[in-house]
Design a protein around this motif. Structure first.
Motif, PDB file in Angstrom:
ATOM      1  N   GLY A 154     -19.195  -3.166  17.616  1.00  0.00           N
ATOM      2  CA  GLY A 154     -19.554  -4.375  16.863  1.00  0.00           C
ATOM      3  C   GLY A 154     -21.045  -4.586  16.681  1.00  0.00           C
ATOM      4  O   GLY A 154     -21.455  -5.457  15.907  1.00  0.00           O
ATOM      5  N   ASP A 171     -14.823  -0.417  19.587  1.00  0.00           N
ATOM      6  CA  ASP A 171     -14.905  -1.634  18.773  1.00  0.00           C
ATOM      7  C   ASP A 171     -16.201  -1.667  17.954  1.00  0.00           C
ATOM      8  O   ASP A 171     -16.250  -2.256  16.871  1.00  0.00           O
ATOM      9  CB  ASP A 171     -14.789  -2.881  19.653  1.00  0.00           C
ATOM     10  CG  ASP A 171     -14.343  -4.088  18.850  1.00  0.00           C
ATOM     11  OD1 ASP A 171     -13.395  -3.948  18.063  1.00  0.00           O
ATOM     12  OD2 ASP A 171     -14.965  -5.154  18.968  1.00  0.00           O
ATOM     13  N   GLU A 195     -16.197  -6.729  24.324  1.00  0.00           N
ATOM     14  CA  GLU A 195     -16.397  -6.967  25.764  1.00  0.00           C
ATOM     15  C   GLU A 195     -15.138  -6.464  26.456  1.00  0.00           C
ATOM     16  O   GLU A 195     -14.021  -6.806  26.070  1.00  0.00           O
ATOM     17  CB  GLU A 195     -16.640  -8.464  26.008  1.00  0.00           C
ATOM     18  CG  GLU A 195     -17.185  -8.785  27.382  1.00  0.00           C
ATOM     19  CD  GLU A 195     -16.171  -8.763  28.503  1.00  0.00           C
ATOM     20  OE1 GLU A 195     -16.546  -8.522  29.659  1.00  0.00           O
ATOM     21  OE2 GLU A 195     -14.977  -8.994  28.212  1.00  0.00           O
ATOM     22  N   LEU A 198     -22.283 -12.138  26.046  1.00  0.00           N
ATOM     23  CA  LEU A 198     -22.441 -12.750  24.720  1.00  0.00           C
ATOM     24  C   LEU A 198     -23.313 -14.006  24.845  1.00  0.00           C
ATOM     25  O   LEU A 198     -24.346 -14.135  24.177  1.00  0.00           O
ATOM     26  CB  LEU A 198     -21.081 -13.059  24.085  1.00  0.00           C
ATOM     27  CG  LEU A 198     -21.094 -13.705  22.693  1.00  0.00           C
ATOM     28  CD1 LEU A 198     -22.101 -13.074  21.754  1.00  0.00           C
ATOM     29  CD2 LEU A 198     -19.727 -13.647  22.051  1.00  0.00           C
ATOM     30  N   LYS A 239     -17.804   4.629  38.003  1.00  0.00           N
ATOM     31  CA  LYS A 239     -16.632   3.917  37.475  1.00  0.00           C
ATOM     32  C   LYS A 239     -15.370   4.769  37.673  1.00  0.00           C
ATOM     33  O   LYS A 239     -14.341   4.279  38.127  1.00  0.00           O
ATOM     34  CB  LYS A 239     -16.854   3.621  35.989  1.00  0.00           C
ATOM     35  CG  LYS A 239     -15.850   2.683  35.383  1.00  0.00           C
ATOM     36  CD  LYS A 239     -16.119   2.445  33.902  1.00  0.00           C
ATOM     37  CE  LYS A 239     -17.247   1.472  33.642  1.00  0.00           C
ATOM     38  NZ  LYS A 239     -17.389   1.131  32.226  1.00  0.00           N
ATOM     39  N   GLY A 258     -22.995   4.603  30.890  1.00  0.00           N
ATOM     40  CA  GLY A 258     -22.197   4.094  29.771  1.00  0.00           C
ATOM     41  C   GLY A 258     -23.046   3.809  28.546  1.00  0.00           C
ATOM     42  O   GLY A 258     -24.052   3.120  28.614  1.00  0.00           O
ATOM     43  N   ARG A 259     -22.607   4.333  27.414  1.00  0.00           N
ATOM     44  CA  ARG A 259     -23.354   4.164  26.166  1.00  0.00           C
ATOM     45  C   ARG A 259     -22.908   2.934  25.372  1.00  0.00           C
ATOM     46  O   ARG A 259     -23.368   2.716  24.258  1.00  0.00           O
ATOM     47  CB  ARG A 259     -23.195   5.420  25.289  1.00  0.00           C
ATOM     48  CG  ARG A 259     -23.617   6.725  25.968  1.00  0.00           C
ATOM     49  CD  ARG A 259     -25.123   6.811  26.162  1.00  0.00           C
ATOM     50  NE  ARG A 259     -25.529   8.151  26.590  1.00  0.00           N
ATOM     51  CZ  ARG A 259     -26.170   8.420  27.727  1.00  0.00           C
ATOM     52  NH1 ARG A 259     -26.465   7.452  28.568  1.00  0.00           N
ATOM     53  NH2 ARG A 259     -26.522   9.661  28.028  1.00  0.00           N
ATOM     54  N   GLY A 260     -21.973   2.149  25.948  1.00  0.00           N
ATOM     55  CA  GLY A 260     -21.477   0.972  25.233  1.00  0.00           C
ATOM     56  C   GLY A 260     -22.425  -0.208  25.290  1.00  0.00           C
ATOM     57  O   GLY A 260     -22.370  -1.104  24.471  1.00  0.00           O
ATOM     58  N   TYR A 304     -16.280  -9.933  17.478  1.00  0.00           N
ATOM     59  CA  TYR A 304     -17.327  -9.234  18.247  1.00  0.00           C
ATOM     60  C   TYR A 304     -17.001  -9.229  19.737  1.00  0.00           C
ATOM     61  O   TYR A 304     -17.199  -8.221  20.423  1.00  0.00           O
ATOM     62  CB  TYR A 304     -18.683  -9.908  17.989  1.00  0.00           C
ATOM     63  CG  TYR A 304     -19.824  -9.227  18.695  1.00  0.00           C
ATOM     64  CD1 TYR A 304     -20.251  -7.951  18.311  1.00  0.00           C
ATOM     65  CD2 TYR A 304     -20.476  -9.840  19.760  1.00  0.00           C
ATOM     66  CE1 TYR A 304     -21.291  -7.318  18.966  1.00  0.00           C
ATOM     67  CE2 TYR A 304     -21.522  -9.211  20.417  1.00  0.00           C
ATOM     68  CZ  TYR A 304     -21.922  -7.954  20.019  1.00  0.00           C
ATOM     69  OH  TYR A 304     -22.956  -7.324  20.668  1.00  0.00           O
ATOM     70  N   VAL A 305     -16.460 -10.349  20.231  1.00  0.00           N
ATOM     71  CA  VAL A 305     -16.217 -10.461  21.667  1.00  0.00           C
ATOM     72  C   VAL A 305     -15.129  -9.490  22.142  1.00  0.00           C
ATOM     73  O   VAL A 305     -15.056  -9.164  23.326  1.00  0.00           O
ATOM     74  CB  VAL A 305     -15.901 -11.933  22.057  1.00  0.00           C
ATOM     75  CG1 VAL A 305     -14.472 -12.303  21.704  1.00  0.00           C
ATOM     76  CG2 VAL A 305     -16.212 -12.188  23.530  1.00  0.00           C
ATOM     77  N   ASN A 332     -14.347   2.928  28.811  1.00  0.00           N
ATOM     78  CA  ASN A 332     -15.599   3.612  28.457  1.00  0.00           C
ATOM     79  C   ASN A 332     -15.794   3.615  26.957  1.00  0.00           C
ATOM     80  O   ASN A 332     -14.822   3.686  26.186  1.00  0.00           O
ATOM     81  CB  ASN A 332     -15.579   5.078  28.919  1.00  0.00           C
ATOM     82  CG  ASN A 332     -16.168   5.297  30.299  1.00  0.00           C
ATOM     83  OD1 ASN A 332     -15.684   6.133  31.070  1.00  0.00           O
ATOM     84  ND2 ASN A 332     -17.225   4.573  30.632  1.00  0.00           N
ATOM     85  N   ASN A 333     -17.040   3.603  26.565  1.00  0.00           N
ATOM     86  CA  ASN A 333     -17.409   3.686  25.154  1.00  0.00           C
ATOM     87  C   ASN A 333     -17.095   5.092  24.596  1.00  0.00           C
ATOM     88  O   ASN A 333     -17.026   6.071  25.350  1.00  0.00           O
ATOM     89  CB  ASN A 333     -18.907   3.384  25.033  1.00  0.00           C
ATOM     90  CG  ASN A 333     -19.431   3.612  23.648  1.00  0.00           C
ATOM     91  OD1 ASN A 333     -20.142   4.582  23.397  1.00  0.00           O
ATOM     92  ND2 ASN A 333     -19.064   2.753  22.730  1.00  0.00           N
TER      93      ASN A 333
HETATM   94  C1  LIG Z   1     -19.956  -9.443  23.618  1.00  0.00           C
HETATM   95  C2  LIG Z   1     -19.875  -8.008  24.016  1.00  0.00           C
HETATM   96  C3  LIG Z   1     -19.519  -7.048  23.085  1.00  0.00           C
HETATM   97  C4  LIG Z   1     -19.414  -5.710  23.459  1.00  0.00           C
HETATM   98  N1  LIG Z   1     -19.084  -4.791  22.504  1.00  0.00           N
HETATM   99  C5  LIG Z   1     -18.923  -3.490  22.868  1.00  0.00           C
HETATM  100  C6  LIG Z   1     -18.517  -2.526  21.909  1.00  0.00           C
HETATM  101  O1  LIG Z   1     -18.318  -2.831  20.726  1.00  0.00           O
HETATM  102  N2  LIG Z   1     -18.375  -1.243  22.317  1.00  0.00           N
HETATM  103  C7  LIG Z   1     -18.588  -0.866  23.630  1.00  0.00           C
HETATM  104  O2  LIG Z   1     -18.415   0.297  23.969  1.00  0.00           O
HETATM  105  N3  LIG Z   1     -18.983  -1.758  24.548  1.00  0.00           N
HETATM  106  C8  LIG Z   1     -19.147  -3.051  24.199  1.00  0.00           C
HETATM  107  N4  LIG Z   1     -19.508  -3.960  25.162  1.00  0.00           N
HETATM  108  C9  LIG Z   1     -19.678  -3.495  26.550  1.00  0.00           C
HETATM  109  C10 LIG Z   1     -18.331  -3.424  27.271  1.00  0.00           C
HETATM  110  O3  LIG Z   1     -18.039  -4.688  27.840  1.00  0.00           O
HETATM  111  C11 LIG Z   1     -18.329  -2.382  28.418  1.00  0.00           C
HETATM  112  O4  LIG Z   1     -19.487  -2.531  29.173  1.00  0.00           O
HETATM  113  C12 LIG Z   1     -18.247  -0.952  27.899  1.00  0.00           C
HETATM  114  O5  LIG Z   1     -17.147  -0.764  27.051  1.00  0.00           O
HETATM  115  C13 LIG Z   1     -18.090  -0.002  29.074  1.00  0.00           C
HETATM  116  O6  LIG Z   1     -18.142   1.334  28.631  1.00  0.00           O
HETATM  117  P1  LIG Z   1     -19.374   2.268  28.994  1.00  0.00           P
HETATM  118  O7  LIG Z   1     -19.588   2.151  30.485  1.00  0.00           O
HETATM  119  O8  LIG Z   1     -18.932   3.627  28.610  1.00  0.00           O
HETATM  120  O9  LIG Z   1     -20.533   1.772  28.229  1.00  0.00           O
HETATM  121  C14 LIG Z   1     -19.655  -5.320  24.809  1.00  0.00           C
HETATM  122  C15 LIG Z   1     -20.022  -6.286  25.749  1.00  0.00           C
HETATM  123  C16 LIG Z   1     -20.138  -7.615  25.357  1.00  0.00           C
HETATM  124  C17 LIG Z   1     -20.521  -8.619  26.382  1.00  0.00           C
END
Ligand SMILES: Cc1cc2nc3c(=O)[nH]c(=O)nc-3n(C[C@H](O)[C@H](O)[C@H](O)COP(=O)(O)O)c2cc1C
Ligand code: SF4
Length: 518
Positions: free
Chosen positions: A184, A182, A272, A489, A163, A152-154, A268-269, A307-308
């Motif tokens: 952020g 999102d 999550e 966070l 997943k 995951g690139r998020g 920002y949250v 997913n991101n």
């Molecule tokens: C406070 C906080 C902010 C987050 N912001 C983002 C975000 O803007 N974009 C994102 O893809 N993941 C964000 N994440 C991670 C996500 O919770 C989640 O791990 C992700 O969307 C999973 O996708 P991935 O497995 O493709 O990365 C954030 C996590 C936290 C704790």
């Protein structure tokens, strides 16, 4: 045949006047009665050169930038349409070192195609992954994504295939794909660039995800600060629907998948994943306790893949070229490519997609060209507001999930923010606590209260009130936040704070209180 001139319609280019350049170009072309087609492409990601325009010539596209409206007439007079020399000429686009040194897999089309032309998308390799996927079983698609090593690139770097497998194996009749757009993190713009520059790749990735896990509905959750991306995604979804890429039978496969864009109110949250799901369901973005995981009980209580954007947009190339092709790039357990976003006080800010393994120093000094101010680099924050500050002594760290973790940092969404030697790391540590206090969802005490106490303790250090005792208190507080917070966070705010304190102890000297809070 008309000559094509490309003028980016990406927000980053628009912010520095791309629309004005396009208008001036259209006027000048009409006045000269030239046979020219203006294409509003995405950005190539060389933001210090925006607005960067390109012209199609026999020897490939030739780039010019940064172009102002007042440059347009001079460019046309000096032979722009033939790709002639000019003080703003950057040569053939493909040979610009910043681009030539990249390995563009996820961003292969970004800045090259007309983002809303499906013909362009197809003729540049688009839909090949989806065509392969519809001929496979869901389990085989999930296996391919697992074998690619995509994580995951998020932020969390969780293996995407695992997943998907969890969601595939749930028995529910209704499942969802939620794309986290999102974005952020400070200094990041990769998700936006994809949504504005190659929206079909995200649609294709989400359709593949839907078919793989048995989900018929998808949502792209993005921020209200991205109006242009929202417009582009919405229009691309309509085009995809009209062309059977979305709908009751995706590419005539019998699989149903449709999607829509949802706009967040800006917190920002809400990035999550569980707070995002709350927001998507119409409630305030408050983090949910896990378990249950969203993969078991997500949107509206149904199994959901979250997913991101970049994770999902990387799936089409994997399904097109195969897991081995993607896996071949990278190092260790960090496979494939990562679109690094270079920002802050840096000369060559932009997007640089490369295989994992480049060092932080390469990215900052060589690719980024050092600071924009010309002063020495003092620190680099990697991974957004919850990422650690790296001093120059740690610039040999390779871009790799495990290598960053070993150095007390994180890659996050791969944003790097550069600071020169005027940066005050005490202020940055204070800012980390303050940011957490402002953005906290309030669900758990270490984050809600700890962040505010953190600001107070830093202020006491600045005021010279028992500074050594206060530094111990910061460490203790960070420990409580790290291990006692419900989500990252509160749990990761200690990274910027402790890295600033550890690597830049000289900055934690007493000073005027007002100066610390500035
Ligand atoms: C406070 C906080 C902010 C987050 N912001 C983002 C975000 O803007 N974009 C994102 O893809 N993941 C964000 N994440 C991670 C996500 O919770 C989640 O791990 C992700 O969307 C999973 O996708 P991935 O497995 O493709 O990365 C954030 C996590 C936290 C704790
Ligand atoms: S750590 Fe902060 S943002 Fe996360 S659940 Fe606790 S209070 Fe909410």
């Amino acid at each position: 045949m008309s000559v094509k001139i490309y003028i980016p319609g990406d927000s980053g280019a628009l912010a520095v006047g791309a629309d004005k350049v396009a208008i001036r170009m259209a006027e000048a072309i009409a006045a000269r009665d030239l046979d020219v087609e203006i294409v509003r492409n995405g950005s190539r990601g060389l933001y210090w050169l925006e607005p960067m325009i390109e012209v199609e010539t026999a020897r490939g596209r030739v780039a010019y930038g940064p172009v102002r409206p007042s440059d347009v007439d001079g460019l046309l007079s000096s032979g722009l349409l033939e790709g002639s020399d000019h003080p703003l000429c950057l040569g053939t686009t493909a040979d610009i070192p910043y681009l030539k040194r990249q390995t563009r897999l996820t961003f292969a089309r970004c800045g090259i195609t007309d983002p809303l032309s499906l013909d362009d998308y197809r003729s540049h390799g688009g839909l090949a992954g989806l065509i392969n996927a519809v001929a496979m079983t869901p389990a085989a698609i999930v296996q391919e994504v697992t074998d690619s090593g995509l994580r995951g690139r998020g932020g969390a770097g969780f293996p995407t295939g695992i997943k998907w497998k969890t969601v595939l194996e749930t028995g529910a009749t209704q499942k969802y794909i939620v794309c986290n757009a999102d974005e952020g993190d400070s200094g990041t713009f990769a998700d936006r660039m994809i949504m504005e520059g190659d929206p079909f790749v995200l649609i294709e990735g989400m359709a593949i995800a839907g078919i793989a896990v048995g989900a018929s509905k998808g949502y792209v959750y993005t921020r209200s600060e991205y109006p242009h991306a929202i417009r582009m995604m919405t229009r691309a979804i309509e085009i995809a629907r009209k062309n059977n890429i979305l709908g009751p039978s995706v590419l005539g496969s019998g699989h149903s998948f449709d999607m829509e864009v949802r706009e967040g109110a800006g917190a920002y949250v809400c990035g999550e994943e569980t707070a995002l799901l709350e927001s998507l369901e119409g409630r305030r973005g408050v983090v949910r306790a896990k378990p249950p995981l969203p993969a078991h009980k997500g949107f509206l209580g149904r199994p959901t893949v979250v997913n991101n954007v970049i994770s999902l947009a990387s799936v089409p190339i994997i399904m097109d070229k195969g897991a081995d092709h993607y896996r071949d790039f990278g190092m260790g357990r960090s496979r494939g490519t990562i679109p690094v976003q270079i920002a802050g006080n840096v000369k060559h800010g932009g997007l640089f997609e490369a295989a994992f393994g480049m060092t932080l120093g390469d990215l900052v000094d060589d690719i980024g060209g050092g600071t924009a101010s010309g002063r020495p680099v003092k620190a680099v924050q990697v991974g957004g507001p919850l990422g650690a500050y790296f001093p120059r002594e740690m610039f040999d760290t390779p871009f790799d999930y495990e290598a960053f973790t070993a150095k007390g940092g994180l890659i996050g969404h791969a944003g790097i923010v550069v600071f020169d030697d005027t940066a005050d790391m005490l202020k940055q540590a204070r800012f980390a606590f303050e940011f957490c206090a402002i953005e906290s969802c309030g669900k758990c005490t270490p984050c809600r209260i700890g962040s505010t106490r953190g600001v107070e303790v830093i202020d006491r250090i600045a005021a010279g009130i028992e500074p050594e005792k206060q530094k111990d208190l910061v460490a203790d507080l960070c420990n409580t936040m790290k291990f006692g917070s419900l989500c990252a966070l509160g749990g990761f705010t200690p990274y910027p704070v402790m890295s600033a304190l550890t690597h830049f102890p000289d900055d934690f000297k007493p000073r005027q209180l007002a100066e610390a809070a500035e």
